[in-house]
Design an enzyme around this catalytic site. Sequence first.
Site, short mmCIF file in Angstrom:
data_model
loop_
_atom_site.label_atom_id
_atom_site.label_comp_id
_atom_site.label_asym_id
_atom_site.label_seq_id
_atom_site.Cartn_x
_atom_site.Cartn_y
_atom_site.Cartn_z
N ARG A 138 73.31 35.82 55.26
CA ARG A 138 72.48 35.32 54.17
C ARG A 138 71.25 36.18 54.06
NH1 ARG A 138 73.22 31.01 51.22
NH2 ARG A 138 75.00 30.53 52.52
N THR A 175 66.54 36.50 49.34
CA THR A 175 67.17 35.85 48.17
C THR A 175 67.98 34.60 48.58
OG1 THR A 175 69.22 37.09 48.40
CG2 THR A 175 67.46 38.11 47.10
N ASP A 182 76.64 26.37 69.39
CA ASP A 182 76.96 27.58 68.61
C ASP A 182 78.33 28.10 69.04
OD1 ASP A 182 75.15 30.10 67.13
OD2 ASP A 182 77.14 30.48 67.98
N ASP A 219 78.46 31.87 70.16
CA ASP A 219 77.88 32.09 71.49
C ASP A 219 78.78 31.56 72.59
OD1 ASP A 219 75.65 33.41 70.58
OD2 ASP A 219 74.38 31.61 70.53
#
Length: 208
Positions: free
Chosen positions: A103, A107, A199, A202
Amino acid sequence: MGELTVVNHPLIKHKISMLRNIETGNKEFRELVEEIATLICFEATRDIPTVEVDIETPICVTKGSMIEKKLGVVPILRAGIGMVNGMLNLLPTAKVGHIGMYRDPETLSPVEYYCKLPKDSEEREIFVIDPMLATGGTASSAIDYLKRQGVSEIKLLCLIAAPEGVKRIQQDHPDVKIFAAAFDERLNEHGYIVPGLGDAGDRLFGTK
Ligand code: URA
Protein backbone atom coordinates in the site's frame (compact mmCIF):
# COMPACT_ATOMS: atom_id res chain seq x y z
CA MET A 1 -23.16 -12.08 -3.35
CA GLY A 2 -19.95 -14.11 -3.15
CA GLU A 3 -20.76 -16.61 -0.46
CA LEU A 4 -18.47 -17.40 2.48
CA THR A 5 -17.91 -21.08 3.22
CA VAL A 6 -16.34 -21.78 6.58
CA VAL A 7 -15.10 -25.31 6.15
CA ASN A 8 -16.39 -27.13 9.19
CA HIS A 9 -14.41 -30.26 10.01
CA PRO A 10 -12.87 -31.57 13.24
CA LEU A 11 -9.44 -31.86 11.59
CA ILE A 12 -9.55 -28.22 10.52
CA LYS A 13 -10.74 -27.06 13.94
CA HIS A 14 -7.95 -29.01 15.63
CA LYS A 15 -5.25 -27.74 13.28
CA ILE A 16 -6.47 -24.12 13.42
CA SER A 17 -6.35 -24.28 17.23
CA MET A 18 -2.75 -25.48 17.07
CA LEU A 19 -1.95 -22.73 14.56
CA ARG A 20 -3.34 -20.03 16.84
CA ASN A 21 -1.25 -21.21 19.79
CA ILE A 22 1.61 -18.80 20.53
CA GLU A 23 3.73 -21.82 21.55
CA THR A 24 3.61 -23.33 18.03
CA GLY A 25 7.03 -22.87 16.40
CA ASN A 26 7.81 -21.95 12.78
CA LYS A 27 8.30 -25.51 11.49
CA GLU A 28 5.06 -26.82 12.93
CA PHE A 29 3.28 -23.62 11.86
CA ARG A 30 4.40 -24.15 8.25
CA GLU A 31 3.27 -27.78 8.31
CA LEU A 32 -0.13 -26.84 9.72
CA VAL A 33 -0.67 -24.07 7.14
CA GLU A 34 0.08 -26.55 4.39
CA GLU A 35 -2.21 -29.21 5.83
CA ILE A 36 -5.12 -26.81 6.36
CA ALA A 37 -4.66 -25.42 2.83
CA THR A 38 -5.05 -28.98 1.49
CA LEU A 39 -8.24 -29.48 3.48
CA ILE A 40 -9.74 -26.16 2.30
CA CYS A 41 -8.71 -26.96 -1.27
CA PHE A 42 -10.74 -30.18 -1.08
CA GLU A 43 -13.88 -28.16 -0.28
CA ALA A 44 -13.14 -25.32 -2.71
CA THR A 45 -12.86 -27.74 -5.63
CA ARG A 46 -16.15 -29.50 -4.89
CA ASP A 47 -18.01 -27.80 -7.78
CA ILE A 48 -15.38 -28.28 -10.50
CA PRO A 49 -17.00 -30.02 -13.46
CA THR A 50 -15.87 -33.46 -14.52
CA VAL A 51 -16.15 -35.24 -17.85
CA GLU A 52 -17.00 -38.88 -18.31
CA VAL A 53 -14.17 -41.04 -19.63
CA ASP A 54 -13.63 -44.71 -20.36
CA ILE A 55 -11.14 -46.35 -18.02
CA GLU A 56 -9.67 -49.79 -18.45
CA THR A 57 -9.14 -51.45 -15.10
CA PRO A 58 -7.24 -54.77 -14.82
CA ILE A 59 -10.70 -56.39 -14.86
CA CYS A 60 -12.86 -54.54 -17.42
CA VAL A 61 -13.64 -51.20 -19.07
CA THR A 62 -15.70 -48.83 -16.94
CA LYS A 63 -16.78 -45.21 -16.84
CA GLY A 64 -14.71 -42.74 -14.88
CA SER A 65 -14.80 -38.99 -14.20
CA MET A 66 -11.90 -36.63 -14.81
CA ILE A 67 -11.34 -32.90 -14.29
CA GLU A 68 -10.46 -31.20 -17.58
CA LYS A 69 -10.66 -27.61 -16.40
CA LYS A 70 -7.27 -25.92 -16.23
CA LEU A 71 -6.53 -24.60 -12.75
CA GLY A 72 -4.21 -22.00 -11.28
CA VAL A 73 -3.03 -21.16 -7.79
CA VAL A 74 -2.05 -17.57 -7.02
CA PRO A 75 -0.53 -16.78 -3.63
CA ILE A 76 -0.49 -13.19 -2.47
CA LEU A 77 3.05 -12.47 -1.31
CA ARG A 78 4.37 -13.17 1.11
CA ALA A 79 2.22 -15.26 3.47
CA GLY A 80 0.27 -16.88 0.62
CA ILE A 81 3.43 -18.82 -0.26
CA GLY A 82 2.83 -20.93 2.85
CA MET A 83 -0.36 -22.38 1.35
CA VAL A 84 1.01 -23.25 -2.11
CA ASN A 85 2.27 -26.77 -1.46
CA GLY A 86 -0.92 -27.64 0.39
CA MET A 87 -2.89 -26.70 -2.74
CA LEU A 88 -0.52 -28.52 -5.09
CA ASN A 89 -0.85 -31.70 -3.02
CA LEU A 90 -4.34 -32.00 -4.49
CA LEU A 91 -3.87 -30.04 -7.74
CA PRO A 92 -0.49 -31.23 -9.02
CA THR A 93 -1.05 -29.95 -12.56
CA ALA A 94 -2.15 -26.46 -11.51
CA LYS A 95 0.14 -23.62 -12.57
CA VAL A 96 1.29 -21.14 -9.93
CA GLY A 97 1.28 -17.37 -10.37
CA HIS A 98 2.39 -14.78 -7.82
CA ILE A 99 1.03 -11.40 -6.86
CA GLY A 100 2.97 -9.00 -4.65
CA MET A 101 1.38 -5.75 -3.50
CA TYR A 102 2.02 -2.99 -1.02
CA ARG A 103 0.00 0.00 0.00
CA ASP A 104 1.52 3.33 -1.02
CA PRO A 105 1.91 5.19 2.29
CA GLU A 106 0.91 8.52 0.70
CA THR A 107 -1.93 7.62 -1.62
CA LEU A 108 -2.92 4.46 0.34
CA SER A 109 -3.58 2.88 -3.05
CA PRO A 110 -2.38 -0.68 -3.64
CA VAL A 111 0.72 -0.90 -5.83
CA GLU A 112 1.66 -4.11 -7.63
CA TYR A 113 5.40 -4.65 -7.16
CA TYR A 114 5.57 -8.17 -8.56
CA CYS A 115 2.99 -10.02 -10.64
CA LYS A 116 3.70 -13.08 -12.71
CA LEU A 117 0.84 -15.25 -13.91
CA PRO A 118 0.62 -18.38 -16.07
CA LYS A 119 0.35 -17.16 -19.66
CA ASP A 120 -3.05 -18.82 -20.21
CA SER A 121 -4.52 -17.60 -16.92
CA GLU A 122 -7.73 -16.39 -18.54
CA GLU A 123 -8.55 -20.03 -19.43
CA ARG A 124 -8.01 -21.20 -15.86
CA GLU A 125 -10.05 -21.23 -12.70
CA ILE A 126 -7.80 -19.36 -10.30
CA PHE A 127 -7.54 -19.97 -6.56
CA VAL A 128 -6.19 -16.87 -4.84
CA ILE A 129 -4.58 -17.85 -1.54
CA ASP A 130 -3.70 -15.71 1.46
CA PRO A 131 -3.82 -17.05 5.03
CA MET A 132 -5.36 -13.95 6.64
CA LEU A 133 -8.34 -12.08 5.17
CA ALA A 134 -8.14 -8.97 7.36
CA THR A 135 -9.33 -5.68 5.78
CA GLY A 136 -9.64 -7.43 2.42
CA GLY A 137 -7.89 -4.52 0.69
CA THR A 138 -4.97 -6.49 -0.70
CA ALA A 139 -7.09 -9.48 -1.70
CA SER A 140 -9.56 -7.19 -3.45
CA SER A 141 -6.75 -5.46 -5.37
CA ALA A 142 -5.21 -8.82 -6.30
CA ILE A 143 -8.58 -9.95 -7.66
CA ASP A 144 -8.90 -6.62 -9.56
CA TYR A 145 -5.52 -7.35 -11.12
CA LEU A 146 -6.53 -10.88 -12.13
CA LYS A 147 -9.75 -9.61 -13.69
CA ARG A 148 -7.80 -6.99 -15.66
CA GLN A 149 -5.70 -9.88 -17.03
CA GLY A 150 -8.90 -11.54 -18.27
CA VAL A 151 -9.41 -14.09 -15.49
CA SER A 152 -13.12 -14.66 -14.93
CA GLU A 153 -13.31 -17.65 -12.56
CA ILE A 154 -11.80 -16.80 -9.20
CA LYS A 155 -12.11 -18.21 -5.69
CA LEU A 156 -10.44 -16.79 -2.59
CA LEU A 157 -9.07 -19.24 -0.02
CA CYS A 158 -7.84 -18.16 3.39
CA LEU A 159 -7.24 -19.74 6.75
CA ILE A 160 -8.81 -17.07 8.95
CA ALA A 161 -11.30 -14.45 7.76
CA ALA A 162 -12.44 -11.31 9.58
CA PRO A 163 -15.95 -9.91 9.02
CA GLU A 164 -14.42 -6.70 7.60
CA GLY A 165 -12.50 -8.60 4.91
CA VAL A 166 -15.41 -10.78 3.93
CA LYS A 167 -17.65 -7.71 3.59
CA ARG A 168 -15.08 -5.94 1.43
CA ILE A 169 -14.70 -8.86 -0.98
CA GLN A 170 -18.45 -9.39 -1.14
CA GLN A 171 -18.92 -5.70 -2.01
CA ASP A 172 -16.04 -5.41 -4.50
CA HIS A 173 -16.27 -8.88 -6.05
CA PRO A 174 -19.70 -10.44 -5.55
CA ASP A 175 -18.79 -13.17 -8.07
CA VAL A 176 -15.89 -14.47 -5.96
CA LYS A 177 -16.62 -17.27 -3.48
CA ILE A 178 -14.62 -17.19 -0.25
CA PHE A 179 -13.46 -20.30 1.61
CA ALA A 180 -12.01 -20.08 5.11
CA ALA A 181 -11.05 -22.45 7.90
CA ALA A 182 -12.27 -20.01 10.57
CA PHE A 183 -14.35 -16.84 10.75
CA ASP A 184 -13.08 -14.62 13.57
CA GLU A 185 -14.58 -11.75 15.56
CA ARG A 186 -13.01 -8.53 14.28
CA LEU A 187 -9.87 -6.54 13.53
CA ASN A 188 -7.99 -4.71 16.27
CA GLU A 189 -6.68 -1.13 15.97
CA HIS A 190 -3.49 -2.42 14.30
CA GLY A 191 -5.37 -4.33 11.62
CA TYR A 192 -4.72 -7.75 13.19
CA ILE A 193 -7.46 -10.34 13.30
CA VAL A 194 -8.85 -11.08 16.79
CA PRO A 195 -8.34 -13.73 18.10
CA GLY A 196 -6.37 -14.61 14.95
CA LEU A 197 -2.89 -16.04 15.10
CA GLY A 198 -0.66 -12.97 14.88
CA ASP A 199 1.37 -12.16 11.78
CA ALA A 200 1.11 -15.16 9.47
CA GLY A 201 4.17 -14.17 7.41
CA ASP A 202 6.38 -13.76 10.46
CA ARG A 203 5.24 -17.04 11.94
CA LEU A 204 5.77 -18.89 8.64
CA PHE A 205 9.19 -17.49 7.93
CA GLY A 206 10.53 -16.76 11.41
CA THR A 207 11.06 -13.07 10.77
CA LYS A 208 10.10 -11.96 14.26
N1 URA B 1 -2.13 -10.31 8.45
C1 URA B 1 -1.67 -11.19 9.37
O1 URA B 1 -0.65 -11.84 9.14
N2 URA B 1 -2.34 -11.32 10.51
C2 URA B 1 -3.47 -10.63 10.80
O2 URA B 1 -4.05 -10.82 11.87
C3 URA B 1 -3.93 -9.72 9.83
C4 URA B 1 -3.25 -9.58 8.65
